[in-house]
Structures are given as C-alpha cells and as structure tokens.
Motif scaffolding. Structure first.
Motif, PDB file in Angstrom:
ATOM      1  N   MET A   1      50.328  20.503  48.091  1.00  0.00           N
ATOM      2  CA  MET A   1      50.958  21.770  47.813  1.00  0.00           C
ATOM      3  C   MET A   1      50.452  22.788  48.834  1.00  0.00           C
ATOM      4  N   GLU A   2      51.339  23.290  49.638  1.00  0.00           N
ATOM      5  CA  GLU A   2      51.016  24.284  50.660  1.00  0.00           C
ATOM      6  C   GLU A   2      50.756  25.627  49.974  1.00  0.00           C
ATOM      7  N   ILE A   3      49.712  26.335  50.364  1.00  0.00           N
ATOM      8  CA  ILE A   3      49.372  27.623  49.753  1.00  0.00           C
ATOM      9  C   ILE A   3      50.002  28.737  50.563  1.00  0.00           C
ATOM     10  N   LYS A   4      50.764  29.580  49.917  1.00  0.00           N
ATOM     11  CA  LYS A   4      51.372  30.722  50.602  1.00  0.00           C
ATOM     12  C   LYS A   4      50.419  31.919  50.506  1.00  0.00           C
ATOM     13  N   SER A   5      50.254  32.442  49.314  1.00  0.00           N
ATOM     14  CA  SER A   5      49.403  33.596  49.105  1.00  0.00           C
ATOM     15  C   SER A   5      48.873  33.519  47.684  1.00  0.00           C
ATOM     16  N   ASP A   6      47.575  33.486  47.543  1.00  0.00           N
ATOM     17  CA  ASP A   6      46.982  33.344  46.219  1.00  0.00           C
ATOM     18  C   ASP A   6      45.644  34.065  46.181  1.00  0.00           C
ATOM     19  N   PRO A   7      45.655  35.393  46.321  1.00  0.00           N
ATOM     20  CA  PRO A   7      44.398  36.107  46.365  1.00  0.00           C
ATOM     21  C   PRO A   7      43.703  36.189  45.005  1.00  0.00           C
ATOM     22  N   VAL A   8      42.413  35.999  45.018  1.00  0.00           N
ATOM     23  CA  VAL A   8      41.573  36.176  43.829  1.00  0.00           C
ATOM     24  C   VAL A   8      40.420  37.050  44.291  1.00  0.00           C
ATOM     25  N   GLY A   9      40.488  38.311  43.968  1.00  0.00           N
ATOM     26  CA  GLY A   9      39.442  39.217  44.407  1.00  0.00           C
ATOM     27  C   GLY A   9      39.331  39.247  45.927  1.00  0.00           C
ATOM     28  N   GLY A  10      40.452  39.104  46.628  1.00  0.00           N
ATOM     29  CA  GLY A  10      40.446  39.144  48.079  1.00  0.00           C
ATOM     30  C   GLY A  10      40.238  37.788  48.730  1.00  0.00           C
ATOM     31  N   VAL A  11      39.937  36.776  47.952  1.00  0.00           N
ATOM     32  CA  VAL A  11      39.717  35.438  48.491  1.00  0.00           C
ATOM     33  C   VAL A  11      40.724  34.494  47.852  1.00  0.00           C
ATOM     34  N   ARG A  12      41.341  33.661  48.651  1.00  0.00           N
ATOM     35  CA  ARG A  12      42.325  32.733  48.114  1.00  0.00           C
ATOM     36  C   ARG A  12      41.652  31.648  47.286  1.00  0.00           C
ATOM     37  N   ILE A  13      42.300  31.295  46.168  1.00  0.00           N
ATOM     38  CA  ILE A  13      41.751  30.283  45.266  1.00  0.00           C
ATOM     39  C   ILE A  13      41.562  28.956  45.983  1.00  0.00           C
ATOM     40  N   GLY A  14      42.461  28.629  46.898  1.00  0.00           N
ATOM     41  CA  GLY A  14      42.335  27.382  47.656  1.00  0.00           C
ATOM     42  C   GLY A  14      41.057  27.334  48.463  1.00  0.00           C
ATOM     43  N   GLU A  15      40.687  28.460  49.055  1.00  0.00           N
ATOM     44  CA  GLU A  15      39.453  28.520  49.837  1.00  0.00           C
ATOM     45  C   GLU A  15      38.229  28.367  48.935  1.00  0.00           C
ATOM     46  N   LEU A  16      38.289  28.971  47.747  1.00  0.00           N
ATOM     47  CA  LEU A  16      37.172  28.859  46.810  1.00  0.00           C
ATOM     48  C   LEU A  16      37.029  27.434  46.291  1.00  0.00           C
ATOM     49  N   LEU A  17      38.149  26.834  45.891  1.00  0.00           N
ATOM     50  CA  LEU A  17      38.117  25.459  45.405  1.00  0.00           C
ATOM     51  C   LEU A  17      37.683  24.519  46.521  1.00  0.00           C
ATOM     52  N   GLY A  18      38.224  24.724  47.709  1.00  0.00           N
ATOM     53  CA  GLY A  18      37.845  23.903  48.851  1.00  0.00           C
ATOM     54  C   GLY A  18      36.368  24.009  49.160  1.00  0.00           C
ATOM     55  N   GLY A  19      35.842  25.219  49.057  1.00  0.00           N
ATOM     56  CA  GLY A  19      34.405  25.418  49.280  1.00  0.00           C
ATOM     57  C   GLY A  19      33.563  24.682  48.254  1.00  0.00           C
ATOM     58  N   ALA A  20      34.037  24.680  47.001  1.00  0.00           N
ATOM     59  CA  ALA A  20      33.315  23.967  45.942  1.00  0.00           C
ATOM     60  C   ALA A  20      33.340  22.457  46.185  1.00  0.00           C
ATOM     61  N   SER A  80      35.677  30.327  40.522  1.00  0.00           N
ATOM     62  CA  SER A  80      36.193  31.483  39.799  1.00  0.00           C
ATOM     63  C   SER A  80      35.460  32.755  40.206  1.00  0.00           C
ATOM     64  N   GLN A  81      36.178  33.860  40.229  1.00  0.00           N
ATOM     65  CA  GLN A  81      35.587  35.173  40.500  1.00  0.00           C
ATOM     66  C   GLN A  81      35.357  35.962  39.208  1.00  0.00           C
ATOM     67  N   ARG A  82      35.666  35.343  38.051  1.00  0.00           N
ATOM     68  CA  ARG A  82      35.463  36.024  36.764  1.00  0.00           C
ATOM     69  C   ARG A  82      33.974  36.050  36.424  1.00  0.00           C
ATOM     70  N   ALA A  83      33.497  37.189  35.984  1.00  0.00           N
ATOM     71  CA  ALA A  83      32.077  37.349  35.671  1.00  0.00           C
ATOM     72  C   ALA A  83      31.608  36.337  34.620  1.00  0.00           C
TER      73      ALA A  83
END
Length: 122
Positions: A1-20, A80-83
């Motif tokens: 699934m290609e990511i178009k735009s998915d900002p989460v607190g300024g960071v895309r969820i794909g980048e966060l998941l990929g980092g994890a 996740s960026q949720r506290a």
C-alpha cells in the motif's frame, strides 16, 4: 500500500511503524536481507516498509511481528504519538527493572518534564 499523506503529529505513521520494525530487526542483529528471507519477500520490500514508503498489509504486519518475536500491538504502540500509548510503552520497558531503578527512572523523567515545561514557559 503506497502512502500518500498520513501525518501523525507531523510525522507519517509509515515512518514511525517502519522505524519500529527497523529498531526491532537491528536489536535482533538481523539484516534487511535476512528479515526479507524469513518473510519470503525481497529486501527492497523490507527497505520500503522501514523507510515508511509503503505500509504492510494487515496480514503482513502480523507476519512481521511474529517473525520479529514481538506482538503487533507492541509494534503499533511503539509508533504511536498518543501520550497514553507512550506511557504504556515506558511502563512495559520498566517492568524488568528493580524497584530502586524504577524510582530512579521516574525521578529522572520528572526532572526532564519539569525542565521542558519551564523551557516552554519562557
């Protein structure tokens, strides 16, 4: 699934998941090629997941988490960026510490929060 735009607190969820995914893979001492072999995909696919260029399907996410020996929830909470999710991640990480060490971590955390709040007030 290609990511178009998915900002989460300024960071895309794909980048966060990929980092994890990348962090867990590296912690295990695995290369992208080794993870790809275990998932029966090519190394470029793993690279695209880790860079957040594409999101894995739900089925593939389950396969990734099983292969990396981590729950899917842990992978998702880790991005996740949720506290509340971040607090749960910290609490889980502190489980293995001795009580005195947990007290030390909590005290350091409180000092850091006080410093950051004071800095923001200026």
């Amino acid at each position: 699934m290609e990511i178009k735009s998915d900002p989460v607190g300024g960071v895309r969820i794909g980048e966060l998941l990929g980092g994890a995914i990348a962090a867990k893979r590296k912690k295990l001492g695995w290369t992208q090629a080794y993870l790809a072999e275990r998932l029966r995909v090519d190394a470029e696919t793993v690279s695209r997941f880790e860079r957040g260029v594409t999101l894995p399907s739900l089925q593939r996410l389950f396969e990734i988490s099983e292969t990396l020996e981590i729950s899917t929830g842990e992978l998702l909470v880790g991005c996740s960026q949720r506290a509340m999710d971040q607090a749960a991640m910290l609490a889980a990480r502190m489980q293995s510490l001795k009580p005195g060490d947990r007290d030390f971590v909590v005290n350091q955390f409180m000092l850091a929060c006080d410093y950051l709040e004071a800095r923001e007030a200026r």
